[in-house]
Design an enzyme around this catalytic site. Structure first.
Site, PDB file in Angstrom:
ATOM      1  N   ALA A 161       0.623  -1.173   0.133  1.00 35.93           N
ATOM      2  CA  ALA A 161      -0.115   0.042  -0.017  1.00 35.93           C
ATOM      3  C   ALA A 161       0.893   1.221  -0.014  1.00 35.93           C
ATOM      4  O   ALA A 161       0.429   2.505  -0.270  1.00 35.93           O
ATOM      5  CB  ALA A 161      -0.970   0.065   1.152  1.00 35.93           C
ATOM      6  N   ASP A 205      -2.203  -5.576   1.700  1.00 34.56           N
ATOM      7  CA  ASP A 205      -1.747  -4.704   2.896  1.00 34.56           C
ATOM      8  C   ASP A 205      -2.577  -5.032   4.132  1.00 34.56           C
ATOM      9  O   ASP A 205      -3.901  -4.974   3.859  1.00 34.56           O
ATOM     10  CB  ASP A 205      -1.522  -3.365   2.479  1.00 34.56           C
ATOM     11  CG  ASP A 205      -0.654  -2.497   3.263  1.00 34.56           C
ATOM     12  OD1 ASP A 205       0.618  -2.431   3.168  1.00 34.56           O
ATOM     13  OD2 ASP A 205      -0.771  -2.337   4.520  1.00 34.56           O
ATOM     14  N   TYR A 244      14.586  -5.781  15.364  1.00 33.60           N
ATOM     15  CA  TYR A 244      14.447  -5.688  13.819  1.00 33.60           C
ATOM     16  C   TYR A 244      15.623  -6.266  13.301  1.00 33.60           C
ATOM     17  O   TYR A 244      15.612  -6.912  12.200  1.00 33.60           O
ATOM     18  CB  TYR A 244      14.169  -4.225  13.536  1.00 33.60           C
ATOM     19  CG  TYR A 244      14.274  -3.891  12.163  1.00 33.60           C
ATOM     20  CD1 TYR A 244      13.160  -4.044  11.268  1.00 33.60           C
ATOM     21  CD2 TYR A 244      15.512  -3.487  11.564  1.00 33.60           C
ATOM     22  CE1 TYR A 244      13.147  -3.792  10.018  1.00 33.60           C
ATOM     23  CE2 TYR A 244      15.595  -3.154   9.972  1.00 33.60           C
ATOM     24  CZ  TYR A 244      14.401  -3.440   9.206  1.00 33.60           C
ATOM     25  OH  TYR A 244      14.542  -2.961   7.886  1.00 33.60           O
ATOM     26  N   LYS A 297      15.754  -9.532  10.536  1.00 30.23           N
ATOM     27  CA  LYS A 297      16.305  -9.180   9.177  1.00 30.23           C
ATOM     28  C   LYS A 297      17.403 -10.084   8.992  1.00 30.23           C
ATOM     29  O   LYS A 297      17.906 -10.702   7.679  1.00 30.23           O
ATOM     30  CB  LYS A 297      17.000  -8.017   8.730  1.00 30.23           C
ATOM     31  CG  LYS A 297      15.500  -6.871   8.537  1.00 30.23           C
ATOM     32  CD  LYS A 297      14.353  -7.255   7.762  1.00 30.23           C
ATOM     33  CE  LYS A 297      13.585  -6.420   7.502  1.00 30.23           C
ATOM     34  NZ  LYS A 297      12.484  -7.122   6.545  1.00 30.23           N
TER      35      LYS A 297
END
Length: 279
Positions: free
Chosen positions: A18, A40, A154, A158
């Site tokens: 989005a 989304d 985070y 990743k």
């Protein structure tokens, strides 16, 4: 010169489509003749973006929910045909020290950034492997090759995406299905709002990431870092002794970029949205 004409007619699904990197990528691929489906969690935003760009399919998608993800892919295939490309782009990046991170937020980061990628890849493979054709692109981050204070969970997510993608690449080598990962630096999207890139680096534009993805689809390259300079620094620092690499990071200001140097006012809207505290 990479031949991007092979993208024409491909059915491409993009999660988190989005806004930001997802939307920029959708627009870039649409211009090359791909059939675009964006999903989304933000139902209002995905409908607005999908309608504005006249994408072939758009709608709500919760990448942490197996039924939601599977039903979305089923509907895309009913409307557009077999899925050629899945871009696992959905992800969130709250900032702050780990001790201040609520347990519910920790789980939310891992659910979206890691489980969502694993689930999407699994569902796509189930469709692609019988056809011996397809491409799964997982949006990772240069944070997955380093460690940045203020982004502990985070960073972990990743690192997981990179390890997962590299493993799948070998696990399904020769199957006809390509597995790739994209490692952006800090990017000028809502996700990067209120954050200033460390010294010697610059924030990337979402269109740069989109261009890298276009080239990756055309070449089936397994990994790309954006920007080139940030990618080279990340790789070099990774080869150095830990104390030296950490010292370089501190000299560039990376230990403050996502903590003391964050513009909390500029970032508040994004943080409230991903933490689920919007009014």
């Amino acid at each position: 010169m990479t031949d991007v004409s092979i993208i024409r007619g491909k059915v491409v699904v993009i999660t988190g489509g989005a806004r930001g990197i997802g939307l920029s990528t959708a627009k870039a691929l649409q211009k090359l003749g791909a059939k675009i489906a964006i999903g989304d969690i933000d139902e209002t935003a995905v409908k607005e973006s999908g309608a504005a760009s006249d994408f072939e399919h758009y709608g709500p998608l919760d990448v942490t929910d197996q039924r939601s993800f599977n039903d979305f892919l089923d509907e895309v295939e009913r409307q557009l045909g077999p899925i050629d490309v899945l871009i696992n782009n959905a992800g969130i990046m709250p900032t702050g020290k780990l001790i201040d991170e609520p347990d519910a937020l920790t789980r939310r980061i891992l659910d979206i950034n890691v489980y969502g990628v694993i689930l999407g890849s699994k569902l796509a493979l189930a469709r692609m492997l019988p056809r011996h054709s397809g491409h799964i692109i997982n949006i990772a981050s240069l944070a997955g090759e380093t460690h940045i204070p203020g982004l502990a969970t985070y960073n972990a997510s990743k690192h997981a995406v990179l390890g997962f993608s590299d493993t799948l690449r070998e696990e399904y080598r020769g199957s006809g299905v390509a597995i790739s990962s994209v490692l952006p630096t800090l990017t000028n999207t809502d996700l990067g709002s209120g954050v200033t890139a460390p010294k010697l680096l610059r924030a990337a534009e979402p269109e740069e990431i989109a261009t890298a993805i276009v080239q990756m689809l055309a070449s089936r390259r397994s990994k790309v870092r954006v920007t080139t300079v940030a990618g080279v620094i990340s790789q070099i620092v990774g080869l150095l002794p830990q104390s030296v690499g950490d010292a370089i990071g501190r000299s560039l200001g990376s230990q403050r970029a996502f903590l003391d140097d964050v513009d909390a006012t500029a970032r508040k809207k994004y943080e409230d949205r991903v933490r689920g505290t919007e009014e």
